[in-house]
Design a protein around this motif. Structure first.
Motif, short mmCIF file in Angstrom:
data_model
loop_
_atom_site.label_atom_id
_atom_site.label_comp_id
_atom_site.label_asym_id
_atom_site.label_seq_id
_atom_site.Cartn_x
_atom_site.Cartn_y
_atom_site.Cartn_z
N UNK A 19 -16.28 0.44 11.74
CA UNK A 19 -16.27 0.67 10.29
C UNK A 19 -14.86 0.75 9.72
N UNK A 20 -13.86 0.95 10.59
CA UNK A 20 -12.49 1.13 10.12
C UNK A 20 -11.95 -0.04 9.33
N UNK A 21 -11.08 0.26 8.37
CA UNK A 21 -10.43 -0.77 7.56
C UNK A 21 -11.14 -1.07 6.27
N UNK A 22 -12.28 -0.41 6.01
CA UNK A 22 -13.03 -0.63 4.79
C UNK A 22 -12.77 0.48 3.76
N UNK A 23 -13.27 0.28 2.56
CA UNK A 23 -13.16 1.28 1.51
C UNK A 23 -13.90 2.57 1.89
N UNK A 24 -13.42 3.67 1.35
CA UNK A 24 -14.01 4.99 1.62
C UNK A 24 -15.49 5.00 1.26
N UNK A 25 -15.86 4.46 0.07
CA UNK A 25 -17.26 4.54 -0.33
C UNK A 25 -18.17 3.73 0.59
N UNK A 58 -10.15 8.69 -3.28
CA UNK A 58 -10.76 7.73 -4.19
C UNK A 58 -11.68 6.80 -3.43
N UNK A 59 -12.66 6.25 -4.12
CA UNK A 59 -13.63 5.37 -3.46
C UNK A 59 -12.97 4.17 -2.80
N UNK A 60 -11.90 3.66 -3.41
CA UNK A 60 -11.27 2.45 -2.89
C UNK A 60 -10.25 2.73 -1.79
N UNK A 61 -10.04 4.00 -1.45
CA UNK A 61 -9.10 4.34 -0.39
C UNK A 61 -9.55 3.74 0.94
N UNK A 62 -8.63 3.12 1.68
CA UNK A 62 -8.96 2.56 2.98
C UNK A 62 -9.16 3.68 4.00
N UNK A 63 -10.16 3.49 4.84
CA UNK A 63 -10.47 4.45 5.90
C UNK A 63 -10.30 3.75 7.24
N UNK A 64 -9.74 4.47 8.22
CA UNK A 64 -9.46 3.88 9.52
C UNK A 64 -10.12 4.67 10.64
#
Length: 347
Positions: free
Chosen positions: A32-38, A74-80
């Protein structure tokens, strides 16, 4: 074939009340890493709770209910991979479900049973993302006494965009009897569907169903899934599609939709399990192609219901005529068949 349970009924070993607390404290995976937070939060929440919308997740992120590494984001924050997501939110309990004046098509009612013809587009019971406007809210308005029953008397369900017959219990006696009939498969359900492609005259799909590990909003044929058997029979053949009648030996979520897709004959209009492209469309006239592409829901209708009355023990049966959208789709297929036949005669 024996009598079988409904395509969208709750698995009998999973019939429990919706939890009042939705909690998540988990680590983002490499996949799932590398996608938007939402999007990551939606996928992770979907592994444990059904019915959560992306808009609801974005709302929880915005108000600080859903945290990234313990902080608002924020929803658009990248998550790793390795990032920590936490969520704790209180859901509406059954006692908090509100009665709403929503029209119901009632085909039968007595002191024990309520048989409803559910339209496409109506969610059966409140859940995250659908707190009201559901069939349960309408049933509570019709009879406030339903609040005294678990799940307001609901013993099985149809998916939001599946239309057709449902039975609701009005007493504890009826609810117990109906659940037992579902368990023993003595409640009969017949489904009408239109699929892409033309199967042989009849067939059976015997394949286990569980949540799709790659798409958490979907079910799939997966190893370790719950046993599921679907029987189908072709009632009308068209050039590009077929009309089917179906029965089930089990009642897994999305069972007909998953099994027919697995067999290579996904239901027309299914937003999750059909791809409206490829060799199947070759040679199809533009009008029919557009009609099939524009059909807004899975072409699936619970057309017949059979059960034993909980109090009188008399066998009872109801049928539901096809809704207008499926009738229109039938006519479009028939018109395309006639045009193709005429064209071949001219040649």
């Amino acid at each position: 074939m024996t009598n079988m349970t409904s395509e969208e009924e709750l698995d009998l070993d999973d019939v429990t009340a919706q939890p009042t607390q939705l909690e998540l404290d988990d680590t983002c995976t490499v996949e799932l890493g590398g996608q938007r937070f939402d999007l990551v939060a939606l996928a992770m929440i979907g592994q444990h709770y059904d019915g959560i919308s992306r808009a609801k997740v974005q709302q929880w992120i915005e108000d600080g209910t859903c945290l990234l590494n313990g902080e608002t984001s924020r929803s658009k924050q990248k998550v790793y991979a390795g990032d920590q997501l936490t969520l704790k939110v209180t859901l509406a309990a059954e006692g908090d479900w509100v009665a709403q004046d929503i029209p119901l098509t009632i085909v039968y009612e007595d002191e024990h049973l309520l048989v409803i013809d559910k339209p496409a587009g109506m969610v059966v019971h409140p859940a995250p993302g659908h707190p009201d406007g559901t069939l349960v809210n309408a049933v509570l308005h019709h009879s406030e006494a339903q609040r005294l029953l678990p799940r307001a008397g609901i013993v099985h369900r149809l998916d939001k965009d599946t239309s057709g017959l449902m039975v609701v219990a009005k007493t504890l006696l009826a609810q117990s009897s109906l659940i037992e009939q579902l368990r023993t498969r003595s409640m009969g359900r017949h489904y009408y569907a239109i699929c892409k492609g033309v199967p042989i005259s009849a067939g059976k799909v015997d394949a286990p169903i569980g949540r799709d590990p790659a798409h958490r909003q979907r079910m799939g044929v997966v190893g370790g899934g719950k046993p599921a058997v679907t029987h189908y029979r072709v009632i009308t053949r068209h050039h590009y599609c077929a009309e089917l009648m179906l029965k089930l030996e089990s009642g897994r979520t999305h069972q007909i939709r998953v099994h027919m897709q697995h067999a290579g004959f996904a239901l027309v209009g299914d937003p999750l399990y059909v791809k409206m492209r490829g060799s199947w469309l070759r040679g199809m006239d533009s009008v029919l192609k557009q009609t099939l592409n524009d059909f807004p829901r899975q072409a699936l209708h619970a057309t017949e219901l059979n059960l034993i009355h909980p109090a009188t023990e008399e066998p009872m049966s109801w049928t539901s005529a096809l809704p207008d959208d499926l009738v229109a789709l039938q006519k479009a297929l028939e018109a395309s068949d006639k045009a193709a036949k005429l064209a071949s005669q001219i040649q």
